[in-house]
Design an enzyme around this catalytic site. Structure first.
Site, mmCIF file in Angstrom:
data_model
loop_
_atom_site.group_PDB
_atom_site.id
_atom_site.type_symbol
_atom_site.label_atom_id
_atom_site.label_comp_id
_atom_site.label_asym_id
_atom_site.label_seq_id
_atom_site.Cartn_x
_atom_site.Cartn_y
_atom_site.Cartn_z
ATOM 1 N N GLY A 99 0.790 -1.226 0.000
ATOM 2 C CA GLY A 99 0.000 0.000 0.000
ATOM 3 C C GLY A 99 0.818 1.269 0.000
ATOM 4 O O GLY A 99 0.271 2.365 0.130
ATOM 5 N N CYS B 223 -17.348 4.032 -24.809
ATOM 6 C CA CYS B 223 -18.739 4.484 -24.766
ATOM 7 C C CYS B 223 -19.300 4.559 -23.352
ATOM 8 O O CYS B 223 -20.199 3.805 -22.975
ATOM 9 C CB CYS B 223 -19.591 3.598 -25.655
ATOM 10 S SG CYS B 223 -19.064 3.733 -27.368
ATOM 11 N N GLU B 224 -18.729 5.472 -22.570
ATOM 12 C CA GLU B 224 -19.178 5.795 -21.224
ATOM 13 C C GLU B 224 -18.826 7.263 -21.011
ATOM 14 O O GLU B 224 -17.688 7.647 -21.288
ATOM 15 C CB GLU B 224 -18.386 4.999 -20.180
ATOM 16 C CG GLU B 224 -18.628 3.530 -20.160
ATOM 17 C CD GLU B 224 -19.482 3.086 -18.987
ATOM 18 O OE1 GLU B 224 -19.593 3.839 -18.002
ATOM 19 O OE2 GLU B 224 -20.051 1.990 -19.080
ATOM 20 N N GLU C 187 5.269 -5.811 1.153
ATOM 21 C CA GLU C 187 4.618 -6.207 -0.090
ATOM 22 C C GLU C 187 4.236 -5.026 -0.971
ATOM 23 O O GLU C 187 3.055 -4.784 -1.212
ATOM 24 C CB GLU C 187 3.355 -7.006 0.238
ATOM 25 C CG GLU C 187 3.609 -8.184 1.146
ATOM 26 C CD GLU C 187 2.342 -8.907 1.547
ATOM 27 O OE1 GLU C 187 2.399 -10.118 1.768
ATOM 28 O OE2 GLU C 187 1.282 -8.253 1.640
ATOM 29 N N TYR D 37 -12.222 4.799 -9.576
ATOM 30 C CA TYR D 37 -11.873 5.388 -8.279
ATOM 31 C C TYR D 37 -11.828 6.917 -8.318
ATOM 32 O O TYR D 37 -11.484 7.536 -7.317
ATOM 33 C CB TYR D 37 -10.474 4.937 -7.825
ATOM 34 C CG TYR D 37 -10.183 3.475 -7.818
ATOM 35 C CD1 TYR D 37 -10.894 2.598 -6.996
ATOM 36 C CD2 TYR D 37 -9.157 2.952 -8.599
ATOM 37 C CE1 TYR D 37 -10.582 1.254 -6.966
ATOM 38 C CE2 TYR D 37 -8.841 1.609 -8.573
ATOM 39 C CZ TYR D 37 -9.553 0.765 -7.761
ATOM 40 O OH TYR D 37 -9.238 -0.563 -7.716
ATOM 41 N N TYR E 164 -1.791 -1.247 -12.006
ATOM 42 C CA TYR E 164 -3.251 -1.379 -12.011
ATOM 43 C C TYR E 164 -3.910 -0.793 -13.254
ATOM 44 O O TYR E 164 -5.120 -0.631 -13.272
ATOM 45 C CB TYR E 164 -3.869 -0.789 -10.725
ATOM 46 C CG TYR E 164 -3.369 -1.460 -9.469
ATOM 47 C CD1 TYR E 164 -3.781 -2.757 -9.155
ATOM 48 C CD2 TYR E 164 -2.466 -0.838 -8.621
ATOM 49 C CE1 TYR E 164 -3.307 -3.396 -8.012
ATOM 50 C CE2 TYR E 164 -1.990 -1.465 -7.472
ATOM 51 C CZ TYR E 164 -2.413 -2.744 -7.178
ATOM 52 O OH TYR E 164 -1.949 -3.372 -6.046
ATOM 53 N N ARG F 19 -8.905 3.236 -13.857
ATOM 54 C CA ARG F 19 -8.801 3.846 -12.525
ATOM 55 C C ARG F 19 -9.537 5.184 -12.398
ATOM 56 O O ARG F 19 -10.221 5.408 -11.398
ATOM 57 C CB ARG F 19 -7.329 3.973 -12.114
ATOM 58 C CG ARG F 19 -6.617 2.595 -12.039
ATOM 59 C CD ARG F 19 -5.225 2.679 -11.447
ATOM 60 N NE ARG F 19 -5.251 3.105 -10.069
ATOM 61 C CZ ARG F 19 -4.995 4.315 -9.655
ATOM 62 N NH1 ARG F 19 -4.602 5.247 -10.498
ATOM 63 N NH2 ARG F 19 -5.102 4.636 -8.376
ATOM 64 N N GLY G 272 3.432 -3.082 -4.290
ATOM 65 C CA GLY G 272 3.033 -3.417 -5.659
ATOM 66 C C GLY G 272 3.085 -2.169 -6.513
ATOM 67 O O GLY G 272 4.021 -1.934 -7.279
ATOM 68 N N ARG G 273 2.068 -1.331 -6.308
ATOM 69 C CA ARG G 273 1.922 -0.069 -7.039
ATOM 70 C C ARG G 273 3.219 0.723 -7.122
ATOM 71 O O ARG G 273 3.608 1.208 -8.192
ATOM 72 C CB ARG G 273 0.858 0.749 -6.289
ATOM 73 C CG ARG G 273 0.579 2.126 -6.753
ATOM 74 C CD ARG G 273 -0.239 2.901 -5.696
ATOM 75 N NE ARG G 273 -1.358 2.127 -5.183
ATOM 76 C CZ ARG G 273 -2.550 2.055 -5.754
ATOM 77 N NH1 ARG G 273 -2.795 2.731 -6.854
ATOM 78 N NH2 ARG G 273 -3.507 1.326 -5.222
HETATM 79 C C1 LIG Z 1 -2.720 -5.380 -3.186
HETATM 80 C C2 LIG Z 1 -1.908 -5.941 -2.097
HETATM 81 C C3 LIG Z 1 -0.617 -5.467 -1.900
HETATM 82 C C4 LIG Z 1 0.006 -4.371 -2.709
HETATM 83 O O1 LIG Z 1 -0.646 -3.144 -2.626
HETATM 84 P P1 LIG Z 1 0.013 -1.908 -3.398
HETATM 85 O O2 LIG Z 1 -0.885 -0.776 -3.139
HETATM 86 O O3 LIG Z 1 0.033 -2.246 -4.838
HETATM 87 O O4 LIG Z 1 1.357 -1.719 -2.828
HETATM 88 C C5 LIG Z 1 0.148 -6.047 -0.911
HETATM 89 N N1 LIG Z 1 -0.339 -7.054 -0.152
HETATM 90 C C6 LIG Z 1 -1.579 -7.531 -0.328
HETATM 91 C C7 LIG Z 1 -2.046 -8.645 0.517
HETATM 92 C C8 LIG Z 1 -2.403 -6.995 -1.308
HETATM 93 O O5 LIG Z 1 -3.626 -7.481 -1.471
#
Ligand SMILES: *Cc1c(COP(=O)(O)O)cnc(C)c1O
Length: 447
Positions: free
Chosen positions: A262, A375-376, A304, A348, A404, A344, A306-307
């Site tokens: 996150g 078409c939205e 963890e 969101y 994403y 997105r 991701g983004r």
């Molecule tokens: C989505 C997710 C992440 C990564 O979130 P990011 O915002 O992309 O960093 C990490 N751990 C779990 C369990 C997730 O579901």
């Protein structure tokens, strides 16, 4: 002709674009030494470009910042943000782990040669087939989400005569102060075993007595993106208390702990993300304090992201087409992509900024909306942005498009999914070609 002068992209967009972004003598955006205008000519638009150096740099930053403060800390890239075999191979080289959330992600990661023992398998409704595939592949950790999964997992592991390492995903009851659709730590969440109901504790007891499953520790994921440190600090406080209670009541200690992902990404110049070091410092400080308070050993930490690993590396490039001026209301400039490759903004209300890749030195002249072609009415990538006066054929590039976007892409309106090109040291590598019209019917039975 002299040497083409290169200059940095002004900080407003430069901090959002890949670390290799520069402006060349012709006023073109260059990434990793490649002319974006030439890439668009070669591959067409919409086009998704990824700068490999940015991904590698961010992986190293995460490993260093967390590793210095929490010895043995591991970085697991959350593959749901973006995944293909090329990325999996690159990340395997960077010595990070990977979170996967489905049999499909497990398959694609392995197709890139990513080692299963560095993977953690997540998800709130893993099927028996997915659990079996994960165990058979030798996935390092399975993150148990609920009792139903625990039933299946015990049965499958026992039938194979293996002892599978698992972590428990606990819902701590914490508000991450992010979008309602992306907050996951509240008691009212579909994810994880609630702490307050006693479900998490019951699972700990069950795992303590399990012959086929080995509990290594606890996991929380609070939501995304998290711009402040308070949710992590609050989550760690709750989890150290929980870990101590499980030790005192059931003799179970933790070896591992994950505060999830996150970590924020910069999408627009007005909202810069905290540096990785700030997250590492806050998490390490809170964890050390919590462990000291409760007399717990410092666990091995798994983060963890991701983004924030792939978001900045990715740039989406579109070609300008139609223009619609509504006097006194708004001017829409339409591009050749939109919600099929980036849902997105529609889903969101996410904000983006843009640069004009073929006219990087031109000053802003007017404020326009960047509309998609689907078409939205909600298919608008940017509500209002000041840009040079755009003409058909201009190339609009959106920074921070690496996470994403393609992960959530669709064939809405029978759009063809865009090509993906990885860039490194002046070399462009097509890692996914554009879908063809034939691809649109490839899975369909003949009428
Ligand atoms: C989505 C997710 C992440 C990564 O979130 P990011 O915002 O992309 O960093 C990490 N751990 C779990 C369990 C997730 O579901």
């Amino acid at each position: 002709m002299g040497e083409t002068p290169l200059e940095p992209v002004p900080a407003s967009a430069g901090d959002l674009l890949p670390i290799t972004a520069v402006i060349d003598g012709a006023g073109h955006l260059r990434l990793a030494g490649c002319d974006v205008v030439a890439l668009c000519r070669e591959y067409g638009t919409p086009l998704y470009l990824y700068d490999e150096a940015t991904i590698r740099q961010i992986c190293r930053d995460y490993r260093r910042e967390f590793g210095e403060r929490l010895p043995g800390a591991r970085v697991l890239y959350a593959a749901k943000a973006f995944l293909n075999p090329a990325l999996a191979a690159l990340l395997a080289e960077e010595d990070v782990g990977m979170d996967v959330v489905s049999g499909g992600e497990l398959y694609v990661a392995r197709a890139g040669g990513f080692p299963a023992d560095r993977m953690a398998f997540h998800g709130n409704n893993k099927s028996a087939a997915e659990l079996a595939a994960a165990i058979d592949a030798g996935v390092g950790r399975i993150i148990v989400d609920n009792e139903h999964e625990l039933d299946g997992l015990e049965r499958i592991a026992a039938a194979r005569g293996v002892r599978q390492a698992v972590m428990l995903r606990v819902t701590p009851g914490i508000d991450a102060h992010t979008h309602a659709k992306t907050t996951t730590g509240l008691v009212d969440s579909k994810f994880g075993l609630p702490l307050v109901s006693g479900a998490a504790e019951a699972a700990v007891v069950r795992l303590r007595d399990s012959a086929s499953l080995e509990l290594t520790g606890y996991h929380v994921h609070l939501g995304s993106p998290i711009f402040g440190m308070e949710p992590y600090e609050a989550g760690i406080e709750v989890m150290t208390e929980f870990a101590a209670a499980m030790r005192d009541r059931h003799g179970v200690t933790w070896r591992e702990f994950s505060p999830g992902g996150g970590f924020a990404l910069g999408y627009t110049p007005d909202r810069p993300p905290p540096p990785i070091a700030a997250y590492a410092e806050a998490i390490a400080t809170a964890l050390r304090a919590g462990c000291e308070r409760h007399g717990l050993p410092l666990p091995e930490v798994h983060i963890e992201p991701g983004r924030s690993v792939v978001g900045r590396a990715g740039v989406a490039v579109y070609t300008v087409g139609a223009r619609k001026e509504i006097p006194g209301v708004r001017t829409y400039v339409a591009v050749d992509g939109g919600m099929a490759d980036n849902v997105r903004p529609a889903m969101y209300g996410s904000a983006y900024t843009a640069v004009v890749a073929n006219r990087m030195r031109d000053a802003a002249e007017e404020t326009v909306a960047i509309a998609g072609k689907f078409c939205e009415s909600g298919d608008v990538l940017i509500d209002a942005i000041a840009l040079p006066r755009l003409a058909p054929g201009d190339l609009v590039a959106l920074p921070a498009s690496g996470a994403y976007n393609l992960a959530m892409e669709s064939n809405y309106n029978q759009a063809q999914r865009p090509p993906v090109v990885f860039l490194r040291d002046g070399v462009a590598r097509l890692v996914r070609r554009r879908q063809s019209y034939a691809d649109l019917v490839a899975l369909e039975a003949a009428p």
